[in-house]
Design a protein around this motif. Structure first.
Motif: not given
Length: 189
Positions: A141-166
């Motif tokens: 509820p505090f961050c859409r997955p695409e926003r999190a993916a964008g942060m990960a990309a900018d930070w040079g981090a690997e990105f993973m979706i854990a599922g629908a876990l709030g």
């Protein structure tokens, strides 16, 4: 401050909770109890000031002499992820960190952010100087997955979706969250 228990291939592990701290049933608290990971305590969990939190993290990492030879792992949840990004942009001590697990980074640039978190804008986005893994939920509820993916990309981090876990917190029912511990082990290796 007591010395952290050696963990993860002899690397100390520091836990960076988010806004309001991690409650006793949170997976970070479970890791603290089970594995001896050390929580970085902040002076104000309710009205977190970015500069104060950054200074506290810098102080903790500077005061652990073992990090000269064996850099630590950071495990951040929620606002703790924004702390890592902000701290890494400004600190002269980033070599004391071997890697970071960044779980459920919040989008602090949302229009509906509580006033307590407004000083966490804008999100710091420079590439992190150490390996990182960002774990997000598809229904946080505090961050859409695409926003999190964008942060990960900018930070040079690997990105993973854990599922629908709030928000990947106590309400998510993760318990000791062994999947997260496995990701941390991967960073340690």
């Amino acid at each position: 401050m007591s010395s952290p228990t050696i963990a993860m291939n002899d690397r100390p592990v520091y836990l960076l909770p988010g806004w309001l701290n991690s409650d006793p049933d949170h997976w970070q608290s479970e890791w603290e109890r089970r594995h001896g990971d050390v929580r970085v305590e902040q002076n104000d969990w309710e009205w977190p000031r970015r500069g104060d939190w950054m200074a506290r993290l810098d102080e903790v990492l500077q005061n652990d002499a073992r990090l000269d030879a064996t850099p630590a792992l950071l495990v951040a949840h929620s606002l703790g992820c924004q702390l890592v990004a902000s701290w890494a942009q400004h600190s002269a001590h980033t070599a004391r960190v071997a890697g970071a697990l960044l779980v459920a980074p919040p989008d602090t640039e949302r229009e509906d952010m509580p006033p307590q978190l407004h000083n966490w804008q804008p999100i710091r986005r420079p590439r992190l100087p150490f390996p990182a893994i960002v774990v997000a939920s598809s229904d946080d509820p505090f961050c859409r997955p695409e926003r999190a993916a964008g942060m990960a990309a900018d930070w040079g981090a690997e990105f993973m979706i854990a599922g629908a876990l709030g928000h990947l917190n106590t309400a998510s029912g993760l318990g000791a969250w062994p999947e997260g511990r496995a990701l941390l082990k991967r960073l340690a290796d």
